[in-house]
Write a protein that holds these residues in place. Structure first.
Motif, PDB file in Angstrom:
ATOM      1  N   MET A   1       0.916  -1.099  -0.068  1.00 58.77           N
ATOM      2  CA  MET A   1      -0.023  -0.066  -0.107  1.00 58.77           C
ATOM      3  C   MET A   1       0.767   1.444   0.184  1.00 58.77           C
ATOM      4  SD  MET A   1      -3.145   0.142   2.768  1.00 58.77           S
ATOM      5  CE  MET A   1      -4.749   0.848   2.160  1.00 58.77           C
ATOM      6  N   THR A   2       0.588   2.135  -0.817  1.00 62.05           N
ATOM      7  CA  THR A   2       1.463   3.509  -0.943  1.00 62.05           C
ATOM      8  C   THR A   2       1.004   4.441   0.276  1.00 62.05           C
ATOM      9  OG1 THR A   2      -0.097   4.590  -2.245  1.00 62.05           O
ATOM     10  CG2 THR A   2       1.463   3.388  -3.359  1.00 62.05           C
ATOM     11  N   LYS A 318      -7.948  -8.910   4.620  1.00 58.03           N
ATOM     12  CA  LYS A 318      -6.942  -9.809   4.351  1.00 58.03           C
ATOM     13  C   LYS A 318      -7.404 -10.709   3.188  1.00 58.03           C
ATOM     14  CE  LYS A 318      -4.440 -10.216   8.519  1.00 58.03           C
ATOM     15  NZ  LYS A 318      -3.790 -11.065   9.600  1.00 58.03           N
ATOM     16  N   ALA A 319      -8.898 -10.889   3.135  1.00 53.49           N
ATOM     17  CA  ALA A 319      -9.206 -11.871   1.989  1.00 53.49           C
ATOM     18  C   ALA A 319      -8.962 -11.111   0.839  1.00 53.49           C
ATOM     19  CB  ALA A 319     -10.651 -12.048   2.453  1.00 53.49           C
ATOM     20  N   ILE A 320      -8.848  -9.829   0.855  1.00 53.11           N
ATOM     21  CA  ILE A 320      -8.806  -9.332  -0.656  1.00 53.11           C
ATOM     22  C   ILE A 320      -7.322  -9.202  -0.863  1.00 53.11           C
ATOM     23  CG2 ILE A 320     -11.159  -8.581  -1.178  1.00 53.11           C
ATOM     24  CD1 ILE A 320     -10.398  -5.867  -0.413  1.00 53.11           C
ATOM     25  N   GLY A 321      -6.538  -9.355  -0.178  1.00 54.95           N
ATOM     26  CA  GLY A 321      -4.849  -9.328  -0.326  1.00 54.95           C
ATOM     27  C   GLY A 321      -4.246  -8.548   0.595  1.00 54.95           C
ATOM     28  N   ALA A 322      -4.727  -8.037   1.765  1.00 51.64           N
ATOM     29  CA  ALA A 322      -3.647  -7.158   2.812  1.00 51.64           C
ATOM     30  C   ALA A 322      -2.860  -7.904   3.279  1.00 51.64           C
ATOM     31  CB  ALA A 322      -4.750  -6.447   3.740  1.00 51.64           C
ATOM     32  N   LYS A 323      -1.825  -7.704   3.516  1.00 51.95           N
ATOM     33  CA  LYS A 323      -0.759  -8.487   4.356  1.00 51.95           C
ATOM     34  C   LYS A 323      -0.594  -8.054   5.841  1.00 51.95           C
ATOM     35  CE  LYS A 323       2.642  -9.735   0.883  1.00 51.95           C
ATOM     36  NZ  LYS A 323       2.808  -8.846  -0.240  1.00 51.95           N
ATOM     37  N   LYS A 324      -0.162  -8.807   6.720  1.00 45.41           N
ATOM     38  CA  LYS A 324      -0.112  -8.510   8.053  1.00 45.41           C
ATOM     39  C   LYS A 324       0.676  -7.122   8.225  1.00 45.41           C
ATOM     40  CE  LYS A 324       1.022 -12.443  10.926  1.00 45.41           C
ATOM     41  NZ  LYS A 324       1.979 -13.786  10.947  1.00 45.41           N
ATOM     42  N   ASP A 326       0.582  -4.721   5.940  1.00 45.73           N
ATOM     43  CA  ASP A 326      -0.495  -3.620   5.576  1.00 45.73           C
ATOM     44  C   ASP A 326      -1.446  -3.244   6.775  1.00 45.73           C
ATOM     45  OD1 ASP A 326       0.212  -3.442   2.781  1.00 45.73           O
ATOM     46  OD2 ASP A 326      -0.578  -5.356   2.308  1.00 45.73           O
TER      47      ASP A 326
ATOM     48  N   ASP B  75       1.884 -17.137   5.347  1.00 41.50           N
ATOM     49  CA  ASP B  75       0.746 -16.273   5.346  1.00 41.50           C
ATOM     50  C   ASP B  75       0.834 -15.387   4.536  1.00 41.50           C
ATOM     51  OD1 ASP B  75      -0.325 -17.664   7.401  1.00 41.50           O
ATOM     52  OD2 ASP B  75      -0.058 -15.979   8.888  1.00 41.50           O
ATOM     53  N   ASP B  76       2.162 -14.614   4.367  1.00 41.27           N
ATOM     54  CA  ASP B  76       2.132 -13.500   3.427  1.00 41.27           C
ATOM     55  C   ASP B  76       2.021 -13.960   1.886  1.00 41.27           C
ATOM     56  OD1 ASP B  76       2.140 -11.567   5.208  1.00 41.27           O
ATOM     57  OD2 ASP B  76       4.475 -11.254   5.103  1.00 41.27           O
ATOM     58  N   ALA B  79      -1.202 -14.318   0.866  1.00 44.13           N
ATOM     59  CA  ALA B  79      -1.801 -13.057   0.884  1.00 44.13           C
ATOM     60  C   ALA B  79      -1.815 -12.674  -0.630  1.00 44.13           C
ATOM     61  CB  ALA B  79      -1.473 -11.934   1.830  1.00 44.13           C
ATOM     62  N   ASP B  80      -0.529 -12.814  -0.947  1.00 43.56           N
ATOM     63  CA  ASP B  80       0.159 -12.464  -2.302  1.00 43.56           C
ATOM     64  C   ASP B  80      -0.810 -13.284  -3.496  1.00 43.56           C
ATOM     65  OD1 ASP B  80       1.772 -10.472  -2.024  1.00 43.56           O
ATOM     66  OD2 ASP B  80       3.453 -11.975  -1.742  1.00 43.56           O
ATOM     67  N   ARG B  82      -4.012 -14.637  -3.033  1.00 45.36           N
ATOM     68  CA  ARG B  82      -5.356 -13.962  -2.938  1.00 45.36           C
ATOM     69  C   ARG B  82      -5.439 -12.865  -3.757  1.00 45.36           C
ATOM     70  NH1 ARG B  82      -4.906 -15.473   2.786  1.00 45.36           N
ATOM     71  NH2 ARG B  82      -4.473 -13.513   3.492  1.00 45.36           N
ATOM     72  N   ARG B  83      -4.533 -11.964  -3.446  1.00 47.19           N
ATOM     73  CA  ARG B  83      -4.710 -10.618  -4.191  1.00 47.19           C
ATOM     74  C   ARG B  83      -4.552 -10.738  -5.612  1.00 47.19           C
ATOM     75  NH1 ARG B  83       0.433  -7.498  -3.083  1.00 47.19           N
ATOM     76  NH2 ARG B  83       1.176  -8.627  -4.874  1.00 47.19           N
ATOM     77  N   PRO B 108      -8.258  -4.703  -4.074  1.00 46.21           N
ATOM     78  CA  PRO B 108      -7.003  -5.528  -4.549  1.00 46.21           C
ATOM     79  C   PRO B 108      -5.855  -4.864  -5.423  1.00 46.21           C
ATOM     80  CG  PRO B 108      -8.990  -6.491  -5.175  1.00 46.21           C
ATOM     81  CD  PRO B 108      -9.612  -4.957  -4.785  1.00 46.21           C
ATOM     82  N   TYR B 111      -3.673  -2.931  -2.668  1.00 41.78           N
ATOM     83  CA  TYR B 111      -2.763  -3.600  -2.186  1.00 41.78           C
ATOM     84  C   TYR B 111      -1.642  -3.893  -2.941  1.00 41.78           C
ATOM     85  CZ  TYR B 111      -5.431  -3.404   2.127  1.00 41.78           C
ATOM     86  OH  TYR B 111      -6.224  -3.223   3.230  1.00 41.78           O
TER      87      TYR B 111
END
Ligand SMILES: Nc1ncnc2c1ncn2[C@@H]1O[C@H](COP(=O)(O)OP(=O)(O)O)[C@@H](O)[C@H]1O
Ligand SMILES: [Mg+2]
Lengths: 406, 229
Positions: A1-2, A318-324, A326, B75-76, B79-80, B82-83, B108, B111
């Protein structure tokens, strides 16, 4: 995320619950503003006490009769004891090195009358050196002269406040007469206003030759005080030591701890006063600091509530792509922005408080750059410290659990 | 392409309290398929969907997504995936609050740090493909009807050009008529844009909208057949 997107998220989150954001921020605003105002007031008090001590005179060593005593001790006999004489003063002037001037003082509080008016004030019997030792300047007329001292003339130099009380504000008083203890004195000069207040306000004093004071007011040959001015600040300690040794010898005192006089060095007074005001500033700052910590706890409380309320939102992110990372950054930035804004407002408010205190003439205050920087640093640090745990908690939420959360 | 081989999932709540929600499931979904996973409540559909969607990892077995084994990623890394490879449509709580329709769809890409111009263009296209009227693009997510919310969710699921779109009971909260429209949207995306769609439902009527139905019961696949139209 910017960064831009993080700030966008922060803004919409903080905006969505304005009341809560505002109240939480208020805690930080109060904390920061009180730190800034309290430190400014403390610093102001310090410099005003220092300058008022300095305005008494420069490099002064004050010799008074009576035993040495500690601050706050009983004042038995001090100033009233009859141990200092003109000969002591002459001995100091002649024998001690680095002495600029020596002023003799015989003072008492007297009832003064002019035509139809009266006042009760300090009458200081002294010699011409007093004007040098105490930085007294004459506005109109002349100060006490050596010949007036020699002949014990009944002449007086009066301060502007005493003049205003006796003759009315700004009246031409030189040449007029006043009565001290019923004895008539001719006014030969008015001193320049010095400012100052309290018991020995120089503007409210009346100066007469010390010989005159001894003859008509005290009725004896003793002095209340000898003010010795050293040539420079670095020699005040030497002058003080030499005076002490000289007088111990002259007064034939075998045990120096039982001296019948005491000496006070102006730099010691300043040092003591500064250490008192420093302690005072630290104390005020610490009390204000506590309110800052309470504000920080408020931030943490709000952030924890927010994380709980936004559990499903976090799961969705998180489901749509956020990492820890973020999620962590998003919540941390939220708390830092909150405290930072609180810090900005707190600085402005603290500055306004100090400014008002100064404008109202209560105290000179000084908001220093370092206290402002400190406030910013502290508020950002509070945001990080108190935001760390809630942000970490948010980032560790399991997306499945979070989505299931009701 | 999705290849699932002998996947199990065991939930353990304490030592003696283990529950096997999936007991060995295998199937393959090719690109461009429209598959329904059907079964009664508690049969393990959502558990399977979480694994397919890389929200969770299987207890045993392998899962290849486009040939890549994703069953043991961190996990990370998940996440990639999923994105970049998966689009979700949930039954409820699909959209972020306090956020416009357009921005919801771009998430999406936000991120993924796609630049502003490109992500807005792609989000608009996705919204139009999902049948949203442009008039609603700047509306807040809480100003939408249930059917509109699901369409925005579909648009978001489309926007990253995923390998598959996973929809868990997407019509569960909608009335029949609105549900039909949403299912038609999936149908259209599958036919016109060749999107791979996995639709999870407990209703046979809903499953009929897909080309193939996998029936799950008590953590096992009991049938896997083409739907006869
Ligand atoms: N996190 C969990 N912990 C323990 N048991 C779970 C968990 N999630 C699901 N289950 C159980 O696994 C079974 C399958 O659940 P789920 O996959 O949600 O079924 P469906 O979506 O088909 O209704 C249910 O019996 C449920 O109670
Ligand atoms: Mg389910």
């Amino acid at each position: 995320m910017t960064t831009e997107d993080i700030l966008h998220e922060t803004y919409s989150a903080l905006k969505s619950n304005k009341a809560r954001t505002g109240l939480t921020m208020l805690g930080i605003v109060i904390g920061i503003s009180s730190v800034i105002a309290m430190v400014a007031i403390g610093n102001g008090a310090k410099s005003s006490i220092q300058s008022s001590i300095e305005s008494i005179g420069s490099n002064l060593v004050v010799v008074t009769p009576g035993a040495q005593r500690s601050f706050g001790g009983p004042s038995s006999g001090r100033g009233n004891a009859q141990t200092l004489t003109v000969e002591d003063g002459n001995a100091i002037a002649n024998n001690v090195q680095n002495v600029l001037t020596t002023a003799y003082i015989v003072s008492s509080r007297e009832q003064i009358t002019a035509t139809g008016t009266n006042t009760n004030t300090n009458v200081i019997g002294t010699n011409p050196n007093y004007s040098v030792a105490r930085n007294i300047e004459v506005d109109d007329g002349t100060f006490i002269s050596d010949s007036a001292v020699l002949s014990a003339s009944k002449v007086a130099v009066i301060g502007p406040t005493a003049r205003d009380d006796l003759f009315g504000v700004g009246t031409q008083a030189v040449g007029q007469s006043i009565r001290i203890k019923g004895i008539q004195f001719k006014i030969i000069g008015i001193t320049k206003a010095k400012g100052g207040s309290g018991f020995s306000n120089p503007d409210d004093s009346i100066y007469i030759p010390y010989t005159t004071a001894q003859r008509y007011l005290s009725g004896n040959k003793y002095l209340n005080e000898i003010d010795v001015s050293a040539t420079d600040a670095s020699s005040t300690t030497q002058v003080q030591t030499d005076i002490t040794n000289l007088l111990i010898e002259r007064h034939k005192i075998s045990d120096p701890t039982k001296a019948d006089f005491s000496t006070l060095n102006q730099s010691d007074i300043i040092a003591t006063a500064s250490s008192v005001t420093n302690t005072f500033t630290v104390l005020l700052g610490a009390v204000a600091g506590i309110s800052l910590v309470v504000g920080g706890i408020g931030i943490m409380n709000m952030m924890l509530t927010t994380v709980t309320e936004r559990t499903r939102e976090i799961g969705l992110r998180k489901a749509i792509g956020a990492k820890k990372r973020d999620i962590n950054i998003q919540f941390l930035i939220e708390s830092v922005i909150l405290t930072f804004l609180g810090g900005v407002m707190g600085t402005i408010l603290g500055w306004a408080i100090s400014f008002t205190v100064q404008k109202l003439g209560i105290l000179e205050t000084s908001v220093t750059l370092s206290s402002v920087l400190l406030a910013f640093g502290v508020s950002a640090a509070i945001g990080i410290i108190f935001g760390y745990y809630p942000a970490r908690r948010a980032s560790r939420l399991n997306p499945i659990e979070a989505l299931r959360y009701e | 392409m999705i290849e699932v081989k002998n996947i199990t999932k065991t939930y353990s709540q304490g030592k003696d309290n283990e529950f096997q929600a999936l007991k060995g499931v295998s199937f393959t979904v090719n690109d461009g398929e429209f598959v329904a996973i059907m079964g009664p409540s508690g049969s393990g559909k959502s558990t399977l969907m979480h694994i397919l969607g890389c929200l969770d990892t299987p207890s045993s077995g392998t899962y290849l997504l486009d040939g890549k084994d994703v069953s043991k990623l961190s996990d990370d890394n998940l996440a990639d995936i999923r994105r970049d490879n998966i689009g979700f449509v949930f039954q409820s709580f699909n959209l972020l609050p306090r956020t416009t329709v357009l921005r919801n769809v771009t998430f999406p890409l936000i991120y993924a740090e796609v630049n502003k111009v490109e992500r807005n263009t792609r989000a608009r296209q996705a919204l139009i493909s999902a049948g949203m009227d442009e008039a609603h693009f700047e509306h807040m997510s809480n100003q939408l009807s249930g059917g509109q919310i699901q369409r925005v969710a579909i648009a978001r699921a489309l926007v990253n050009n995923p390998t598959m779109i996973l929809a868990d009971e997407p019509t569960g909260n909608l009335d029949t008529k609105t549900g039909e429209i949403v299912l038609e949207t999936f149908r259209k995306l599958n036919k016109e844009l060749s999107r791979t769609i996995i639709l999870i439902t407990h209703e046979p009527d809903v499953a009929l909208h897909a080309d193939r139905t996998i029936v799950v019961r008590d953590g096992l696949i009991i049938s896997d057949e083409k739907n006869i139209k």
